[in-house]
Motif scaffolding. Structure first.
Motif, mmCIF file in Angstrom:
data_model
loop_
_atom_site.group_PDB
_atom_site.id
_atom_site.type_symbol
_atom_site.label_atom_id
_atom_site.label_comp_id
_atom_site.label_asym_id
_atom_site.label_seq_id
_atom_site.Cartn_x
_atom_site.Cartn_y
_atom_site.Cartn_z
ATOM 1 N N VAL A 288 -8.694 -7.136 14.370
ATOM 2 C CA VAL A 288 -8.226 -5.836 14.858
ATOM 3 C C VAL A 288 -6.702 -5.838 15.003
ATOM 4 C CG1 VAL A 288 -8.220 -4.293 16.872
ATOM 5 C CG2 VAL A 288 -10.388 -5.127 15.939
ATOM 6 N N LEU A 289 -6.149 -6.898 15.552
ATOM 7 C CA LEU A 289 -4.698 -6.963 15.723
ATOM 8 C C LEU A 289 -3.964 -7.031 14.386
ATOM 9 C CD1 LEU A 289 -4.216 -9.209 18.875
ATOM 10 C CD2 LEU A 289 -3.722 -6.775 18.641
ATOM 11 N N LEU B 143 -0.597 -4.434 10.293
ATOM 12 C CA LEU B 143 -0.407 -3.998 8.902
ATOM 13 C C LEU B 143 -0.244 -2.489 8.820
ATOM 14 C CD1 LEU B 143 -2.876 -6.184 6.830
ATOM 15 C CD2 LEU B 143 -0.380 -6.188 6.711
ATOM 16 N N ASP B 144 -1.084 -1.762 9.540
ATOM 17 C CA ASP B 144 -0.964 -0.293 9.555
ATOM 18 C C ASP B 144 0.409 0.129 10.058
ATOM 19 O OD1 ASP B 144 -3.562 -0.023 8.632
ATOM 20 O OD2 ASP B 144 -4.408 0.452 10.600
ATOM 21 N N ALA C 36 -4.721 -5.150 2.001
ATOM 22 C CA ALA C 36 -4.760 -5.260 3.460
ATOM 23 C C ALA C 36 -5.983 -6.072 3.895
ATOM 24 C CB ALA C 36 -4.771 -3.877 4.098
ATOM 25 N N ASP C 37 -7.105 -5.857 3.231
ATOM 26 C CA ASP C 37 -8.316 -6.615 3.575
ATOM 27 C C ASP C 37 -8.108 -8.118 3.378
ATOM 28 O OD1 ASP C 37 -9.665 -4.307 4.275
ATOM 29 O OD2 ASP C 37 -10.703 -4.131 2.350
ATOM 30 N N GLU C 38 -7.399 -8.483 2.310
ATOM 31 C CA GLU C 38 -7.133 -9.898 2.076
ATOM 32 C C GLU C 38 -6.219 -10.473 3.160
ATOM 33 O OE1 GLU C 38 -7.096 -10.858 -2.607
ATOM 34 O OE2 GLU C 38 -5.757 -9.193 -2.017
ATOM 35 N N VAL C 39 -5.201 -9.732 3.534
ATOM 36 C CA VAL C 39 -4.297 -10.201 4.591
ATOM 37 C C VAL C 39 -5.081 -10.382 5.886
ATOM 38 C CG1 VAL C 39 -2.270 -9.653 5.990
ATOM 39 C CG2 VAL C 39 -2.245 -9.165 3.531
ATOM 40 N N VAL C 40 -5.915 -9.419 6.216
ATOM 41 C CA VAL C 40 -6.720 -9.522 7.442
ATOM 42 C C VAL C 40 -7.662 -10.725 7.350
ATOM 43 C CG1 VAL C 40 -8.503 -8.392 8.848
ATOM 44 C CG2 VAL C 40 -6.543 -7.075 8.010
ATOM 45 N N ALA C 41 -8.267 -10.937 6.177
ATOM 46 C CA ALA C 41 -9.185 -12.077 6.006
ATOM 47 C C ALA C 41 -8.463 -13.414 6.192
ATOM 48 C CB ALA C 41 -9.851 -12.013 4.629
ATOM 49 N N TRP C 42 -7.221 -13.499 5.742
ATOM 50 C CA TRP C 42 -6.454 -14.735 5.888
ATOM 51 C C TRP C 42 -5.875 -14.899 7.301
ATOM 52 C CZ3 TRP C 42 -6.085 -18.915 2.907
ATOM 53 C CH2 TRP C 42 -6.446 -18.820 1.563
#
Length: 186
Positions: free
Chosen positions: A81-82, A87-88, A166-172
């Motif tokens: 979430v953070l 990113l947003d 963005a999904d990849e950044v969040v996953a990492w």
């Protein structure tokens, strides 16, 4: 228009121009004259309201990270979430990117960024980490991740960082931020 409304409108115009100018030129190259020109006012008005460039910078760099409330969130989702939130923010806020640029090149900018993250991320860390006394250290670790990615993705524009979704950044990054906030000490 009343004097108070004119004053508020002038202050708002100055701050908007200052944020854009600091983001574009950095702290060192931004000038009171250029900011006043951008705001379509006399430079003396900038000095009247903010005293000097440092005072103007302090006011222009008031940043609300608008961090999400995490109270009802299962703790295992906090990192994702953070990271999603940051990113947003970076995607839609050029001023935040500009302040990061200033923060890496100027002492006043670095101090302002330190204060923003300590004041706004610190309480989140305190609320979720196993030992609230560790909150400042854990908040600094989280900041290292989100600021590091912001620097790589939005300032330096490193191709692999920019090309990630963005999904990849969040996953990492999400699991790392999660670990920093909620895991016991290593």
């Amino acid at each position: 228009m009343t004097t108070a409304r004119r004053s508020d409108a002038t202050r708002a115009a100055i701050l908007e121009a200052a944020r854009e100018r600091f983001a574009e030129d950095g702290y060192e190259r931004a000038t009171i004259r250029a900011i006043a020109r951008d705001a379509a006012i006399d430079p003396s008005m900038v000095m009247r309201y903010y005293g000097n460039k440092e005072g103007l910078f302090a006011a222009a760099s008031e940043i609300d990270l608008d961090l999400p409330a995490l109270g009802g969130l299962p703790s295992r989702h906090i990192g994702a979430v953070l990271v999603t939130h940051f990113l947003d923010r970076w995607e839609r806020d050029d001023v935040l990117t500009g302040m990061l640029r200033v923060g890496v090149t100027n002492t006043a900018g670095a101090e302002r960024m330190r204060a923003v993250f300590a004041e706004q991320l610190g309480p989140i860390a305190r609320g979720v980490c196993p030992d609230p006394a560790e909150a400042p250290r854990r908040a600094a670790l989280v900041a290292s991740q989100v600021l590091g990615m912001a620097l790589a993705r939005y300032v330096l524009r490193l191709p692999p960082a920019v090309e990630m979704s963005a999904d990849e950044v969040v996953a990492w990054l999400g699991p790392t931020v999660q670990r920093y906030l909620t895991d016991p000490e290593p």
